[in-house]
Motif scaffolding. Structure first.
Motif, PDB file in Angstrom:
ATOM      1  N   PHE A 186       0.663  -1.106   0.146  1.00  0.00           N
ATOM      2  CA  PHE A 186       0.076   0.146  -0.430  1.00  0.00           C
ATOM      3  C   PHE A 186       0.551   1.634  -0.581  1.00  0.00           C
ATOM      4  O   PHE A 186       0.038   2.800  -0.417  1.00  0.00           O
ATOM      5  N   ASN A 187       2.226   1.404   0.792  1.00  0.00           N
ATOM      6  CA  ASN A 187       2.894   2.203   0.654  1.00  0.00           C
ATOM      7  C   ASN A 187       3.686   2.548  -0.558  1.00  0.00           C
ATOM      8  O   ASN A 187       3.541   4.004  -0.735  1.00  0.00           O
ATOM      9  N   ASP A 188       4.018   0.770  -1.036  1.00  0.00           N
ATOM     10  CA  ASP A 188       4.724   2.104  -1.950  1.00  0.00           C
ATOM     11  C   ASP A 188       3.529   2.347  -3.372  1.00  0.00           C
ATOM     12  O   ASP A 188       4.601   2.718  -4.099  1.00  0.00           O
ATOM     13  N   ALA A 197      -6.382 -11.771  -4.677  1.00  0.00           N
ATOM     14  CA  ALA A 197      -7.488 -11.643  -4.324  1.00  0.00           C
ATOM     15  C   ALA A 197      -7.662 -10.169  -3.759  1.00  0.00           C
ATOM     16  O   ALA A 197      -7.682  -9.407  -4.069  1.00  0.00           O
ATOM     17  N   THR A 198      -6.467  -9.889  -2.481  1.00  0.00           N
ATOM     18  CA  THR A 198      -6.026  -9.706  -1.421  1.00  0.00           C
ATOM     19  C   THR A 198      -5.863  -7.826  -2.028  1.00  0.00           C
ATOM     20  O   THR A 198      -6.269  -6.822  -1.826  1.00  0.00           O
ATOM     21  N   GLY A 199      -4.950  -7.871  -3.225  1.00  0.00           N
ATOM     22  CA  GLY A 199      -3.982  -6.450  -4.064  1.00  0.00           C
ATOM     23  C   GLY A 199      -5.874  -6.198  -4.629  1.00  0.00           C
ATOM     24  O   GLY A 199      -6.150  -4.422  -4.866  1.00  0.00           O
ATOM     25  N   TRP A 200      -6.327  -6.888  -5.524  1.00  0.00           N
ATOM     26  CA  TRP A 200      -8.127  -6.380  -6.240  1.00  0.00           C
ATOM     27  C   TRP A 200      -9.141  -6.002  -5.148  1.00  0.00           C
ATOM     28  O   TRP A 200      -9.231  -4.470  -5.039  1.00  0.00           O
ATOM     29  N   LEU A 201      -8.672  -6.366  -3.588  1.00  0.00           N
ATOM     30  CA  LEU A 201      -9.489  -6.068  -3.186  1.00  0.00           C
ATOM     31  C   LEU A 201      -8.912  -4.324  -2.415  1.00  0.00           C
ATOM     32  O   LEU A 201      -9.151  -3.169  -1.715  1.00  0.00           O
ATOM     33  N   LEU A 202      -7.818  -4.579  -2.055  1.00  0.00           N
ATOM     34  CA  LEU A 202      -7.212  -3.433  -2.019  1.00  0.00           C
ATOM     35  C   LEU A 202      -7.076  -2.259  -2.876  1.00  0.00           C
ATOM     36  O   LEU A 202      -7.077  -1.025  -2.351  1.00  0.00           O
ATOM     37  N   ILE A 213      -1.191  -1.355  -8.145  1.00  0.00           N
ATOM     38  CA  ILE A 213      -1.843  -2.619  -6.552  1.00  0.00           C
ATOM     39  C   ILE A 213      -2.363  -3.306  -7.632  1.00  0.00           C
ATOM     40  O   ILE A 213      -1.466  -4.882  -7.491  1.00  0.00           O
ATOM     41  N   TYR A 214      -2.700  -3.795  -8.464  1.00  0.00           N
ATOM     42  CA  TYR A 214      -3.665  -4.570  -9.758  1.00  0.00           C
ATOM     43  C   TYR A 214      -1.574  -5.239 -10.174  1.00  0.00           C
ATOM     44  O   TYR A 214      -1.735  -6.613 -10.012  1.00  0.00           O
ATOM     45  N   ALA A 274       2.238 -10.216 -10.682  1.00  0.00           N
ATOM     46  CA  ALA A 274       3.189 -10.298 -10.836  1.00  0.00           C
ATOM     47  C   ALA A 274       3.392 -11.496  -9.372  1.00  0.00           C
ATOM     48  O   ALA A 274       3.983 -12.385 -10.033  1.00  0.00           O
ATOM     49  N   GLU A 275       2.955 -10.639  -8.164  1.00  0.00           N
ATOM     50  CA  GLU A 275       3.083 -11.676  -6.679  1.00  0.00           C
ATOM     51  C   GLU A 275       2.567 -13.684  -7.503  1.00  0.00           C
ATOM     52  O   GLU A 275       3.023 -14.776  -7.155  1.00  0.00           O
ATOM     53  N   ALA A 276       0.741 -13.210  -7.772  1.00  0.00           N
ATOM     54  CA  ALA A 276       0.439 -14.331  -8.080  1.00  0.00           C
ATOM     55  C   ALA A 276       1.282 -14.950  -8.880  1.00  0.00           C
ATOM     56  O   ALA A 276       0.945 -16.516  -9.423  1.00  0.00           O
TER      57      ALA A 276
END
Length: 230
Positions: free
Chosen positions: A2-4, A159-164, A204-205, A210-212
């Protein structure tokens, strides 16, 4: 993450100019081409971040930006057709049936409305990943490569990134609505807030994608000689 994402655009070398140009294009978005350029810029952000580049891009090669923006719009449009067709068939059919049997027509319309809502949410979840893949491969067909997209969509990081990202968009929308209540100046500032939030969400997306994707490659089955299976 989030901060990034919040600092991504702010800490870039040409942040002030990029935000100024993005906001001005947003103001002129009703002319369509400026809106396509902004969307193309978002695609450029997705491409860079998914590749691990931490430097925000600038508004360069506007023709390329507009073309990428148009392609992104076409991809999103195709996806949105799914809930639109469901709504047209079920809700429209329910209304037509209501002339013969109001009870049956009402039930069909309600079920159709629920299916349309579910399909709409599902498409909203899929589109960011599809756009990242398009940006990554620079091919529109890649946005519909479901074999590659499915592991991403099932991954917790995405999923977490999408919600964020959704949270960022919602909060920015609330701030923009409050600012828009201020005559003229508030509306203009709200457009800049919207652009900044759009870039933040794109970061964020792309990061979560990339992590997924790293998880997908790491967990991919291997053949006996140790090489990844094709």
């Amino acid at each position: 993450m989030f901060n990034d994402s919040i600092n991504y655009l702010k800490n870039s070398d040409d942040a002030a100019r990029t935000i100024l140009v993005g906001g001005l294009l947003g103001i002129l978005g009703f002319l369509i081409v400026p809106a396509l350029v902004v969307q193309g810029y978002v695609i450029r952000v997705l491409r860079r971040v998914s590749a691990g580049d931490t430097e925000a891009p600038t508004f360069e090669n506007w023709t390329k930006l507009a073309v990428d923006g148009l392609k992104a719009f076409a991809i999103a449009f195709v996806y949105v057709l799914v809930p639109a067709i469901i709504g047209a068939v079920f809700v429209g059919g329910g209304v037509a049936l209501a002339n013969e049997s109001p009870a049956v027509g009402g039930i069909v319309a309600v079920i159709g409305g629920l299916l349309t809502l579910v399909a709409g949410l599902a498409i909203w979840y899929v589109i960011p990943a599809a756009l990242v893949r398009f940006a990554e491969k620079n091919a529109m067909g890649a946005a519909f490569d479901y074999d590659s997209l499915s592991p991403i969509l099932r991954d917790r990081e995405y999923a977490t990134g999408w919600l964020l990202a959704l949270s960022v968009i919602v909060v920015a929308g609330v701030i923009a609505s409050v600012l828009a209540a201020i005559p003229l100046l508030g509306w203009l500032v709200a457009v800049f807030v919207g652009f900044y939030a759009q870039v933040t969400a794109a970061y964020i997306y792309a990061r979560s994608y990339a992590e997924a994707d790293e998880h997908r490659l790491r967990d991919r089955p291997e053949v006996e000689d140790g090489r990844p299976a094709v």
